[in-house]
Design an enzyme around this catalytic site. Structure first.
Site, PDB file in Angstrom:
ATOM      1  CD  GLU A  99      -2.632  -1.329   2.607  1.00 41.84           C
ATOM      2  OE1 GLU A  99      -3.310  -2.095   2.936  1.00 41.84           O
ATOM      3  OE2 GLU A  99      -2.303  -0.339   3.635  1.00 41.84           O
ATOM      4  CB  CYS A 112       2.285   6.911   4.106  1.00 48.43           C
ATOM      5  SG  CYS A 112       2.739   5.687   5.118  1.00 48.43           S
ATOM      6  CB  CYS A 119       5.291  -6.186   9.235  1.00 46.71           C
ATOM      7  SG  CYS A 119       6.558  -5.440  10.240  1.00 46.71           S
ATOM      8  CB  CYS A 123       3.329  -3.841  16.495  1.00 45.06           C
ATOM      9  SG  CYS A 123       5.196  -3.660  16.274  1.00 45.06           S
ATOM     10  CB  CYS A 126       0.717  -2.980  13.454  1.00 41.04           C
ATOM     11  SG  CYS A 126       1.037  -2.621  11.644  1.00 41.04           S
ATOM     12  CB  CYS A 343      -0.132   0.560   9.537  1.00 43.65           C
ATOM     13  SG  CYS A 343       1.343  -0.416   9.207  1.00 43.65           S
TER      14      CYS A 343
HETATM   15  N1  SAH Z   1       7.809  -0.747  11.046  1.00 43.49           N
HETATM   16  C1  SAH Z   1       7.911   0.665  11.253  1.00 43.49           C
HETATM   17  C2  SAH Z   1       7.284   1.643  10.182  1.00 43.49           C
HETATM   18  C3  SAH Z   1       5.817   1.157   9.799  1.00 43.49           C
HETATM   19  S1  SAH Z   1       4.337   1.640  10.885  1.00 43.49           S
HETATM   20  C4  SAH Z   1       7.710   1.307  12.637  1.00 43.49           C
HETATM   21  O1  SAH Z   1       7.248   0.406  13.637  1.00 43.49           O
HETATM   22  O2  SAH Z   1       7.836   2.399  13.042  1.00 43.49           O
HETATM   23  C5  SAH Z   1       4.210   3.325  11.159  1.00 43.49           C
HETATM   24  C6  SAH Z   1       3.658   3.785  12.386  1.00 43.49           C
HETATM   25  O3  SAH Z   1       2.227   3.608  12.725  1.00 43.49           O
HETATM   26  C7  SAH Z   1       4.558   3.044  13.611  1.00 43.49           C
HETATM   27  O4  SAH Z   1       4.951   4.047  14.821  1.00 43.49           O
HETATM   28  C8  SAH Z   1       3.546   2.171  14.117  1.00 43.49           C
HETATM   29  O5  SAH Z   1       3.738   1.679  15.378  1.00 43.49           O
HETATM   30  C9  SAH Z   1       2.124   3.028  13.852  1.00 43.49           C
HETATM   31  N2  SAH Z   1       0.932   2.130  13.783  1.00 43.49           N
HETATM   32  C10 SAH Z   1       0.749   0.685  13.327  1.00 43.49           C
HETATM   33  N3  SAH Z   1      -0.404   0.454  13.446  1.00 43.49           N
HETATM   34  C11 SAH Z   1      -1.113   1.430  13.974  1.00 43.49           C
HETATM   35  C12 SAH Z   1      -2.539   1.483  14.254  1.00 43.49           C
HETATM   36  N4  SAH Z   1      -3.436   0.795  14.118  1.00 43.49           N
HETATM   37  N5  SAH Z   1      -2.913   2.883  14.851  1.00 43.49           N
HETATM   38  C13 SAH Z   1      -1.974   3.834  15.140  1.00 43.49           C
HETATM   39  N6  SAH Z   1      -0.484   3.825  14.647  1.00 43.49           N
HETATM   40  C14 SAH Z   1      -0.179   2.508  14.141  1.00 43.49           C
END
Ligand code: SAH
Length: 357
Positions: A99, A112, A119, A123, A126, A343
């Protein structure tokens, strides 16, 4: 050259300038052709070889037979109700999905972009983490996302002003290809975007942060912190068990020391989870005195996680507590919620409905 490109034809976005020069030499073409093609790719965003009008017809045909500029198929394209956010889902030639999101804000045109399909970081909140890891993107697949939107914006006289590597994937887990893409995007003879305009966001891969600090690049780094105690962070970000907060903060301080650059911490505020005054105070103690800034983002709800976004009041209280420790923070607006611009969420929706056919 990237090892992940599985097709037999070469994607020109995968090549450095030197590799392109060599590629043309192999086709018995003089080196100045590389300069011409580089400009077609990164100054004019040519969609195909046919439009490279200062190349001889025979060369254009040769290129069409041996190379491609194809990024994949745009299988979904959604505009948010705000009229300022657009998200595309791209199906790569091997069937993987990524995306890319365009966000317009005043004079900014921020992209973005994704660095991996899926990934591996897991997390819990995410959407990409929930789907698991498929593969690294090649540097060309990272670059091509930018060229797609650069081409589109050019039709209305606009251009890409900022890039955040906050799409699918962990950029520092695909270190080589991500940095190679960065070189391509900042090349003064090519796309020429300022290094300061591109943000790399990492979950906190400690050795990679140190390695990145040693490169002393101008490109800003953001670290996804989301919790200020190991107990809390372990729950949200499994990689914290491998590199706990003490080690992560050491690496962050090393980065600031080496680069003299302000570090950004990302914090998705989850109601009743990591938005407590105790967490704000723990964060205050953790980063006090450090050259840093905190981005607070109310959680985007995802299918695989039950948590929700913090209320406005709780966000304000959290921010006020940070201010007591002298920590500056910004509450980021959640953009494109209605088009699943968080994300990995578009892929979920489209694949979920099997629109991929
Ligand atoms: N892997 C990298 C970059 C991708 S995610 C990282 O972890 O930084 C980009 C940002 O979006 C990260 O800070 C991640 O924690 C956040 N993110 C992911 N899912 C999210 C969600 N459901 N709500 C808010 N932020 C989210």
């Amino acid at each position: 050259m990237n090892k992940t490109n599985q097709s037999t034809t070469i994607n020109l976005y995968d090549l450095t300038f030197d590799e392109l020069t060599q590629f043309l030499r192999d086709l018995n073409e003089p080196p100045f052709r590389a300069r011409q093609i580089w400009e077609w790719l990164y100054r004019h965003y040519a969609p195909d070889f046919a439009s490279m009008t200062n190349l001889p017809q025979t060369l254009r045909q040769k290129l069409a037979a041996t190379a491609t500029l194809h990024i994949g198929q745009i299988v979904a394209s959604l505009h948010a109700k705000d009229g300022q956010t657009k998200k595309i889902l791209i199906r790569l030639p091997d069937g993987q999905y990524i995306e890319t999101v365009l966000m317009r804000y005043e004079k900014r045109r921020t992209l973005c972009i994704s660095t991996q399909a899926g990934c591996a970081m897991d997390c819990v909140f995410c959407a990409t983490g929930q789907m698991g890891f498929f593969r690294n993107l090649s540097s060309g697949e990272i670059v091509a996302q930018v060229m797609h939107f650069a081409r589109e914006l050019a039709t209305t006289g606009e251009h890409v002003t900022n890039i955040v590597m906050m799409g699918m994937g962990e950029p520092l887990h695909n270190y080589h290809n991500t940095l190679s893409a960065l070189d391509r995007l900042t090349d003064p003879n090519g796309f020429n975007l300022g290094a300061r305009k591109i943000t790399i966001s990492t979950v906190g891969l400690v050795p990679a942060i140190r390695r990145y600090a040693d490169e002393q690049r101008q490109t800003p780094l953001a670290v996804s912190l989301h919790a200020a105690t190991d107990e809390e962070r372990n729950k949200l970000i499994p990689i914290n068990r491998r590199w706990p907060l003490a080690e992560l903060m050491d690496a962050c301080r090393y980065y600031v020391e080496k680069t003299k650059r302000r570090l950004t911490f990302e914090w998705a505020l989850i109601e009743g989870e990591n938005d407590t005054i105790e967490q704000a105070q723990a964060l205050g103690r953790l980063v006090q005195g450090m050259l840093c800034h905190v981005n607070l983002i109310p959680l985007n709800p995802t299918a695989g996680y039950k948590g929700g976004p913090s209320s406005r009041e709780r966000v304000a209280a959290f921010q006020a507590e940070l201010a007591r420790y002298g920590i500056t923070s910004t509450v980021r607006v959640r953009r494109g919620i209605d088009i699943q611009a968080g994300c990995g969420q578009l892929r979920d929706r489209v694949i979920g409905q099997d629109l991929s056919k």
